[in-house]
Design an enzyme around this catalytic site. Structure first.
Site: not given
Length: 241
Positions: A36, A51-54
């Protein structure tokens, strides 16, 4: 038919990486964070690959949808792309701030990044890339033959299936799918054929107690019970360990 899987959320990524790659949840998050934040790609500089992992949303932006459509139609053929998936909203309170976890550019195939990533980064990126591409593809279609066998008051059944159109399976199969067992018997029997009993193999099955948690199973349970947020699964598990 078997529908394509949804793209990854934090919890499904952790579960699948544990099953397929044997990564702990912490390791998965650490490597996803590297992908990321950005990796040095030869000739292109530092580029964020995912894209954002959370996240706990399976939503995909319109531009990503378009890019996936073009890529799939060109690479696999027209019949493989399935546009406009309407994502069902689940009853759970999800914070839909981020998209699902997907590659930032679908044309950046895992093969093209081989020289720029470590082995572990490549394996995780490949998992995310394949799952995203598969999530935009047509369902797999099977031809199934099922046979009912009458024996006095009893009914026995046997079934076999073979793939008629592989659809998303051209790219991705989940770790849970067992190997296709082709049942030879079923392909050779005519309707109303008379069968003779050669032998009878009686087996007794017992109900097993639930197994110990693996990290993947624990993440799944945390999500089902609504314990914590996507960002807390890995720290929770490392605290327990």
């Amino acid at each position: 038919t078997k529908k394509a899987p949804l793209p990854f959320t934090t919890s499904t990524l952790q579960q699948e990486a544990a099953k397929t790659l044997n990564f702990s949840t912490q390791k998965t998050m650490r490597i996803a964070q590297q992908l990321y934040e950005g990796v040095d790609i030869k000739g292109e500089g530092t580029i964020g690959l995912i894209t954002y992992l959370r996240t706990d949303s399976t939503r995909i932006s319109e531009e990503a949808e378009r890019a996936a459509g073009e890529f799939i139609s060109q690479t696999y053929g027209e019949g493989y792309y399935m546009p406009d998936k309407t994502d069902k909203k689940s009853g759970k309170k999800i914070q839909d701030a981020h998209e699902a976890i997907r590659p930032t550019d679908v044309t950046r195939t895992p093969a093209s990044l081989k020289d720029s990533l470590t082995r572990e980064q490549l394996r995780l990126y490949q998992l995310i890339w394949k799952r995203f591409v598969a999530s935009r593809m047509s369902p797999a279609r099977y031809e199934t033959i099922s046979i009912k066998i009458a024996a006095k008051n009893y009914r026995f059944s046997v079934a076999t299936s073979k793939i008629a159109f592989e659809g998303f399976r051209a790219v991705y199969t989940e770790s849970e799918e067992e190997k296709e067992e082709n049942n030879v018997v079923a392909n050779r029997i005519e309707k109303d054929a008379k069968l003779t009993k050669e032998s009878f193999d009686a087996k007794q099955h017992y109900t097993q107690p639930p197994a110990h948690y693996t990290e993947a199973a624990l993440v799944k349970m945390l999500e089902e019970l609504g314990v914590g947020r996507p960002s807390t699964y890995a720290p929770t598990i490392s605290t327990i360990i």
